[in-house]
Motif scaffolding. Structure first.
Motif, PDB file in Angstrom:
ATOM      1  N   LYS A 162      -8.577  18.493  20.943  1.00  0.00           N
ATOM      2  CA  LYS A 162      -7.275  17.802  20.885  1.00  0.00           C
ATOM      3  C   LYS A 162      -6.167  18.705  20.359  1.00  0.00           C
ATOM      4  CE  LYS A 162      -8.940  14.795  18.009  1.00  0.00           C
ATOM      5  NZ  LYS A 162     -10.340  15.214  17.962  1.00  0.00           N
ATOM      6  N   THR A 163      -6.428  19.336  19.207  1.00  0.00           N
ATOM      7  CA  THR A 163      -5.366  20.132  18.590  1.00  0.00           C
ATOM      8  C   THR A 163      -5.036  21.355  19.439  1.00  0.00           C
ATOM      9  OG1 THR A 163      -6.128  19.364  16.447  1.00  0.00           O
ATOM     10  CG2 THR A 163      -4.609  21.218  16.432  1.00  0.00           C
TER      11      THR A 163
ATOM     12  N   ASP B   9      -3.060  13.644  12.610  1.00  0.00           N
ATOM     13  CA  ASP B   9      -4.448  13.593  12.143  1.00  0.00           C
ATOM     14  C   ASP B   9      -4.383  13.522  10.618  1.00  0.00           C
ATOM     15  OD1 ASP B   9      -7.111  13.813  11.639  1.00  0.00           O
ATOM     16  OD2 ASP B   9      -7.443  15.601  12.864  1.00  0.00           O
TER      17      ASP B   9
ATOM     18  N   ASP C 106      -4.908  20.034  11.070  1.00  0.00           N
ATOM     19  CA  ASP C 106      -4.918  21.480  10.817  1.00  0.00           C
ATOM     20  C   ASP C 106      -3.779  22.217  11.531  1.00  0.00           C
ATOM     21  OD1 ASP C 106      -5.969  21.077  13.328  1.00  0.00           O
ATOM     22  OD2 ASP C 106      -7.788  22.246  13.031  1.00  0.00           O
TER      23      ASP C 106
ATOM     24  N   ASP D 121      -0.615  15.034  18.012  1.00  0.00           N
ATOM     25  CA  ASP D 121      -2.008  15.455  17.866  1.00  0.00           C
ATOM     26  C   ASP D 121      -2.661  14.432  16.937  1.00  0.00           C
ATOM     27  OD1 ASP D 121      -4.420  16.822  17.649  1.00  0.00           O
ATOM     28  OD2 ASP D 121      -3.684  18.111  16.029  1.00  0.00           O
TER      29      ASP D 121
HETATM   30 MG   LIG Z   1      -7.656  18.420  15.675  1.00  0.00          MG
END
Ligand SMILES: [Mg+2]
Ligand SMILES: Nc1ncnc2c1ncn2[C@@H]1O[C@H](COP(=O)(O)OP(=O)(O)OP(=O)(O)O)[C@@H](O)[C@H]1O
Length: 240
Positions: free
Chosen positions: A15-16, A39, A44, A133
């Motif tokens: 995803k990120t 998130d 992150d 995200d």
């Molecule tokens: Mg992620």
């Protein structure tokens, strides 16, 4: 404005990587772009883009929380100039609402309303592309973002074969009357010989497959590779 939300039914599905690359591509194409690290538990984006820890999304939530002591939370509104202080600029020119630094965040205040206020503020802004995200929890604010965004993407990582997890996720979403037909499936990595083909999975779930991304090989240069090119084409299609 196009709001794209990147969700995946399993952790580590990419995803990120997808959200971040798509945001950088969008910025490079000249769109005024905002990347949001939603998130809350385990984001992150700050680390990966080498941003400063502050300001970030929790500073904005805390600001809403403070305001909600004086005004009913449902009446809190922000002009774009008033939430500018919570944003960071990446060296590429991309604007980022960075990673949460408050470990208490999901459990204090009224996180659903806080995220809704943030979402509504962003929706009224002059950003042309906004990419969320997301984490993996089926929290009410995640469902809200997925439902309200223009383009909710479900990342399916065939590499770890989570088609069964996708089935369970869609059942759960249907159960709470989520409009599952809004989802677009984005496969991260080509399936191996023993895995179901993306088209077959799309047919089974009656959802469009918007792409199959390749394995990223070791990146020696900054030149766009097939992964970038596919995301770039996808963004073009979304913006049409
Ligand atoms: Mg992620
Ligand atoms: N297409 C790909 N090819 C090779 N490696 C990939 C690919 N997509 C993602 N990865 C790698 O897989 C790992 C997980 O990716 P990423 O952090 O983007 O997933 P995520 O879904 O955001 O994870 P999390 O659930 O922890 O937020 C990272 O090490 C990333 O570099």
């Amino acid at each position: 404005m196009k709001i794209i939300s990147i969700y995946g039914v399993a952790r580590q599905s990419g995803k990120t990587t997808i959200a971040e690359e798509m945001a950088l591509i969008s910025r490079k194409k000249g769109y005024k772009t905002l990347l949001v690290d939603l998130d809350i538990h385990d984001g992150d984006v700050t680390k990966r883009l080498q941003l400063d820890p502050y300001p970030n999304i929790s500073n904005w939530c805390e600001d809403i929380y403070r305001k909600s002591r004086k005004t009913s939370i449902i009446n809190i509104e922000y002009d774009q100039a008033n939430w500018q202080p919570f944003l960071q600029k990446h060296m590429s020119g991309l604007t980022v609402l960075a990673t949460n630094t408050n470990p208490k965040l999901p459990y204090y205040g009224n996180i659903f309303y806080e995220i809704k206020i943030i979402y509504d503020s962003i929706r009224q802004s002059d950003f042309e592309v906004v990419i969320f995200d997301m984490g993996n929890d089926s929290s009410s604010f995640n469902y809200m973002i997925l439902e309200e965004s223009d383009y909710p993407v479900l990342v399916v990582d065939t590499f770890r074969y989570n088609v069964q997890a996708l089935r369970n996720f869609l059942w759960d979403a249907q159960d709470v009357h989520f409009p599952v037909e809004k989802f677009k499936l984005l496969f991260n990595r080509e399936p191996t010989a023993i895995e179901e083909l993306p088209e077959k999975v799309g047919q089974d779930f009656k959802l469009p497959v918007i792409g199959v991304l390749p394995e990223i090989n070791h990146r020696e240069t900054m030149a766009p590779d097939e992964f970038n090119n596919k995301l770039s084409a996808l963004l073009e299609a979304i913006m049409k």
